[in-house]
Design a protein around this motif. Structure first.
Motif, PDB file in Angstrom:
ATOM      1  N   ARG A  43      -1.274  -5.149  -6.389  1.00  0.00           N
ATOM      2  CA  ARG A  43      -2.415  -4.345  -5.931  1.00  0.00           C
ATOM      3  C   ARG A  43      -3.731  -5.042  -6.235  1.00  0.00           C
ATOM      4  O   ARG A  43      -4.648  -5.053  -5.419  1.00  0.00           O
ATOM      5  CB  ARG A  43      -2.382  -2.960  -6.579  1.00  0.00           C
ATOM      6  N   ASN A  72      -6.412  -6.189  -3.426  1.00  0.00           N
ATOM      7  CA  ASN A  72      -7.804  -5.747  -3.483  1.00  0.00           C
ATOM      8  C   ASN A  72      -8.763  -6.930  -3.512  1.00  0.00           C
ATOM      9  O   ASN A  72      -9.807  -6.914  -2.870  1.00  0.00           O
ATOM     10  CB  ASN A  72      -8.041  -4.837  -4.691  1.00  0.00           C
ATOM     11  N   GLU A 121       0.827  -1.207   0.000  1.00  0.00           N
ATOM     12  CA  GLU A 121       0.000   0.000   0.000  1.00  0.00           C
ATOM     13  C   GLU A 121       0.859   1.254   0.000  1.00  0.00           C
ATOM     14  O   GLU A 121       0.527   2.249  -0.617  1.00  0.00           O
ATOM     15  CB  GLU A 121      -0.939  -0.021   1.197  1.00  0.00           C
ATOM     16  N   GLN A 122       1.973   1.237   0.701  1.00  0.00           N
ATOM     17  CA  GLN A 122       2.937   2.340   0.726  1.00  0.00           C
ATOM     18  C   GLN A 122       4.275   1.790   0.234  1.00  0.00           C
ATOM     19  O   GLN A 122       4.909   1.002   0.915  1.00  0.00           O
ATOM     20  CB  GLN A 122       3.093   2.874   2.150  1.00  0.00           C
TER      21      GLN A 122
END
Length: 90
Positions: free
Chosen positions: A78, A82, A50-51
């Motif tokens: 990602r 998700n 996420e980061q």
């Protein structure tokens, strides 16, 4: 490697223990993520999902193939994250 053996198909298939993929014609399924090229990309990966943290090797890299491969890898990570959240949160 390939698919796991189909023990439920014993006696129904010609050779039920071998995977059904055409290994000789198409190569090993899943071999794309175990090949030397993919292994050579690991040093360019950025930590985090996420980061993302900065990786100097990636920041200084000029090779478009490496840059596109890492971008694709991060995009798929990602998508997988998700999908995990969707399944978990229902």
């Amino acid at each position: 490697m390939g698919l796991p053996p189909r023990f439920d198909r014993e006696g129904e298939d010609k050779d039920w223990f071998k995977p059904v993929e055409d290994i000789e014609g198409q190569g090993c399924p899943g071999g794309h993520y175990r090949c030397g090229f993919v292994a050579s990309l690991h040093k360019y990966r950025r930590a985090g999902v996420e980061q993302r943290t900065e990786n100097l090797l990636l920041s200084r890299c000029q090779d478009r193939l490496v840059l596109e491969a890492i971008a694709y890898l991060e995009d798929e990570e990602r998508h997988a994250l998700n999908y995990f959240y969707e399944c978990r949160d229902g």
